[in-house]
Design a protein around this motif. Structure first.
Motif, PDB file in Angstrom:
ATOM      1  N   THR A 181      10.632  -8.388  -0.151  1.00 48.27           N
ATOM      2  CA  THR A 181       9.640  -7.480  -0.731  1.00 48.27           C
ATOM      3  C   THR A 181      10.280  -6.603  -1.796  1.00 48.27           C
ATOM      4  O   THR A 181      11.302  -5.958  -1.551  1.00 48.27           O
ATOM      5  CB  THR A 181       9.014  -6.596   0.363  1.00 48.27           C
ATOM      6  N   CYS A 183       9.886  -3.309  -3.850  1.00 46.78           N
ATOM      7  CA  CYS A 183       9.177  -2.033  -3.682  1.00 46.78           C
ATOM      8  C   CYS A 183       9.390  -1.152  -4.908  1.00 46.78           C
ATOM      9  O   CYS A 183      10.529  -0.850  -5.288  1.00 46.78           O
ATOM     10  CB  CYS A 183       9.677  -1.307  -2.440  1.00 46.78           C
ATOM     11  N   GLU A 193       6.098   7.972  -2.403  1.00 50.73           N
ATOM     12  CA  GLU A 193       5.388   6.720  -2.637  1.00 50.73           C
ATOM     13  C   GLU A 193       6.325   5.521  -2.691  1.00 50.73           C
ATOM     14  O   GLU A 193       5.897   4.393  -2.441  1.00 50.73           O
ATOM     15  CB  GLU A 193       4.517   6.840  -3.888  1.00 50.73           C
ATOM     16  N   THR A 196       6.679   4.973   1.087  1.00 51.38           N
ATOM     17  CA  THR A 196       5.468   4.468   1.737  1.00 51.38           C
ATOM     18  C   THR A 196       5.243   2.990   1.434  1.00 51.38           C
ATOM     19  O   THR A 196       4.431   2.337   2.095  1.00 51.38           O
ATOM     20  CB  THR A 196       4.210   5.263   1.314  1.00 51.38           C
ATOM     21  N   THR A 197       5.935   2.451   0.462  1.00 55.67           N
ATOM     22  CA  THR A 197       5.956   0.995   0.280  1.00 55.67           C
ATOM     23  C   THR A 197       7.129   0.377   1.050  1.00 55.67           C
ATOM     24  O   THR A 197       6.995  -0.698   1.642  1.00 55.67           O
ATOM     25  CB  THR A 197       6.072   0.607  -1.203  1.00 55.67           C
ATOM     26  N   ALA A 201       7.292  -2.191   4.910  1.00 55.70           N
ATOM     27  CA  ALA A 201       7.895  -3.505   4.673  1.00 55.70           C
ATOM     28  C   ALA A 201       9.098  -3.716   5.583  1.00 55.70           C
ATOM     29  O   ALA A 201       9.270  -4.784   6.189  1.00 55.70           O
ATOM     30  CB  ALA A 201       8.300  -3.635   3.207  1.00 55.70           C
ATOM     31  N   THR A 208      14.324  -6.077   1.618  1.00 53.36           N
ATOM     32  CA  THR A 208      13.724  -5.349   0.501  1.00 53.36           C
ATOM     33  C   THR A 208      14.681  -5.137  -0.671  1.00 53.36           C
ATOM     34  O   THR A 208      15.901  -5.082  -0.500  1.00 53.36           O
ATOM     35  CB  THR A 208      13.235  -3.959   0.967  1.00 53.36           C
ATOM     36  N   ALA A 258       6.710 -10.679  -1.719  1.00 51.07           N
ATOM     37  CA  ALA A 258       5.692  -9.625  -1.702  1.00 51.07           C
ATOM     38  C   ALA A 258       6.068  -8.553  -2.717  1.00 51.07           C
ATOM     39  O   ALA A 258       7.242  -8.192  -2.852  1.00 51.07           O
ATOM     40  CB  ALA A 258       5.567  -9.014  -0.307  1.00 51.07           C
ATOM     41  N   ALA A 260       5.192  -4.702  -3.561  1.00 54.02           N
ATOM     42  CA  ALA A 260       4.573  -3.432  -3.176  1.00 54.02           C
ATOM     43  C   ALA A 260       4.751  -2.478  -4.354  1.00 54.02           C
ATOM     44  O   ALA A 260       5.861  -1.998  -4.605  1.00 54.02           O
ATOM     45  CB  ALA A 260       5.219  -2.875  -1.916  1.00 54.02           C
ATOM     46  N   ARG A 282       2.311 -12.137  -2.286  1.00 51.30           N
ATOM     47  CA  ARG A 282       1.490 -11.129  -1.594  1.00 51.30           C
ATOM     48  C   ARG A 282       1.577  -9.814  -2.364  1.00 51.30           C
ATOM     49  O   ARG A 282       2.675  -9.376  -2.720  1.00 51.30           O
ATOM     50  CB  ARG A 282       1.979 -10.924  -0.162  1.00 51.30           C
ATOM     51  N   VAL A 284       0.632  -5.696  -2.637  1.00 47.47           N
ATOM     52  CA  VAL A 284       0.224  -4.421  -2.034  1.00 47.47           C
ATOM     53  C   VAL A 284       0.254  -3.414  -3.174  1.00 47.47           C
ATOM     54  O   VAL A 284       1.324  -2.953  -3.575  1.00 47.47           O
ATOM     55  CB  VAL A 284       1.169  -3.994  -0.889  1.00 47.47           C
ATOM     56  N   LEU A 285      -0.906  -3.079  -3.720  1.00 46.76           N
ATOM     57  CA  LEU A 285      -0.970  -2.336  -4.977  1.00 46.76           C
ATOM     58  C   LEU A 285      -1.752  -1.029  -4.831  1.00 46.76           C
ATOM     59  O   LEU A 285      -2.742  -0.962  -4.107  1.00 46.76           O
ATOM     60  CB  LEU A 285      -1.639  -3.187  -6.067  1.00 46.76           C
TER      61      LEU A 285
END
Length: 398
Positions: A181, A183, A193, A196-197, A201, A208, A258, A260, A282, A284-285
């Motif tokens: 992921t 981020c 913020e 929070t991503t 994850a 990440t 992913a 984010a 994937r 996450v926006l």
């Protein structure tokens, strides 16, 4: 003191900065986290200048608070490779770890993060101009968010442990990580913020790559050791540099599973298009907002003005949820504007550590000039500047 004189005298000399809020020294960051190690980068760096200007013998200038490394495309790809290896197609130590163990790692990080609260809050003030109150609030909200995420996963894990019967079929639903992921968060809430991503994850078993925003890089430096010591190698890796340089090559590999991302839809679209298999990416926006306030004819105008001031100008309006446009009923608009302007004259303006301050200098060097162009354009289209000293600039303050 008039608004004009308050604006003219908003900046101070170094000796006038309270000792507890001073940057003891510039933070020259050269390390990045990769595969559980803090590695030194000897290449090009980016100077970081605070939105806070300091009066000196050389005049009024933005205060230099440090620098961070500008990674190359090749270096960025090695960071991604560390995350890919740690995930190992879902067979790595982290994605196969029990939920209870992953929770312990995240809680360990939160405990270590609390120890660096003072440094992070100070950097939030100096790096992006966030007020002391808001910087402390952002840090504390982030700690609370980590705890809430842990609680949410515990509940999810309890629910997943039960069997479900539907139409005579017995089943059990279990959730699995997605993979590697990437981020990325915005500069207006760089700590909150980004985490929070990152935290959701991580806690679900993904590995990440964390790319801090351009304004808000240095405030993560006190947390690098906490990341290193709290998670297995390769689970958290950091990436620095120009987003246009280091992010597209990562996406083009197809090995980011992913994304984010909190930012603009334009940037999100371009990143998604770089991926060779966008249907498998994937997303996450959190993208933009155009929040309105609607003031009706029977509104309590004092309350409406207070709410609109807070909604529009908290942290200089640099929030996705800020009020961008006010619809005021024509029968009360004249009175509303008069009260709004009166409230603006009482608004706290100044430097982040000063009591009662709400509007502070802006972190982006070209932002005051850009905002001035917007005002000029609005006036050319028939608008009027209604408030006293509206649109006045003093270096990084608008």
């Amino acid at each position: 003191m008039t608004i004009q004189s308050r604006i003219d005298n908003i900046f101070c000399e170094w000796e006038e900065v309270p000792k507890q809020f001073r940057m003891a020294s510039s933070r020259e960051q050269r390390e990045y986290l990769i595969n559980g190690e803090l590695r030194f980068l000897s290449g090009e760096t980016q100077d970081v200048f605070s939105p806070i200007c300091i009066n000196s013998a050389d005049g009024l200038k933005r205060h230099r608070i440090g620098s961070f490394p500008l990674m190359t495309e090749a270096e960025a790809l090695t960071v991604l490779e560390a995350a890919v290896a740690a995930y190992d197609n879902g067979r790595g130590a982290w994605p196969t770890m029990a939920v209870s163990e992953r929770i312990l790692h995240v809680q360990s990080f939160a405990a270590r993060m609390k120890d660096r609260r003072g440094e992070v809050v100070r950097l939030l003030m100096w790096e992006i101009g966030k007020t002391l109150k808001d910087a402390e609030k952002e840090f504390d909200r982030t700690i609370d968010y980590i705890a809430d995420t842990v609680d949410a996963l515990k509940e999810l894990d309890r629910v997943s442990s039960r069997f479900t019967i539907v139409d005579g079929i017995i089943g059990q639903i279990r959730r699995a990580p997605l993979g590697v992921t990437l981020c990325m968060g915005p500069y207006n809430y760089p700590l909150n913020e980004c985490l929070t991503t990152l935290i959701p994850a991580l806690i679900m078993g993904n590995t990440t790559v964390l790319k801090p925003p351009r304004h808000g890089v240095l405030l993560f430096s006190p947390l690098l050791e906490a990341f290193r010591d709290s998670f297995p190698p390769g689970v958290v890796n950091t990436l620095y540099g120009s987003g246009r340089t280091v992010i597209p090559p990562l996406m083009r590999t197809g090995r980011v599973d992913a994304l984010a991302f909190i930012g603009s839809s334009k940037a999100a679209n371009s990143l998604q298009k770089e991926h060779p298999k966008p249907h498998r990416l994937r997303l996450v926006l959190g993208l933009e907002a155009k929040n309105p306030a609607i003031v009706l004819a029977d509104a309590d105008l004092d309350l409406a003005v207070t709410e609109c001031i807070t909604g529009a100008l908290s942290f200089n309006g640099q929030r996705c949820t800020a009020l961008k446009i006010l619809f005021v009923h024509e029968s009360v608009v004249v009175e509303f504007i008069a009260r709004f302007n009166q409230a603006l004259t009482q608004l706290g303006i100044g430097l982040p550590w000063q009591e009662g301050v709400m509007v502070t200098p802006l972190p982006e060097q070209d932002k005051p000039g850009y905002l001035n162009e917007l005002v000029d354009d609005a006036e050319e289209c028939g608008a009027e500047v209604m408030n006293d000293q509206g649109g006045v600039i003093n270096h990084s303050f608008f």
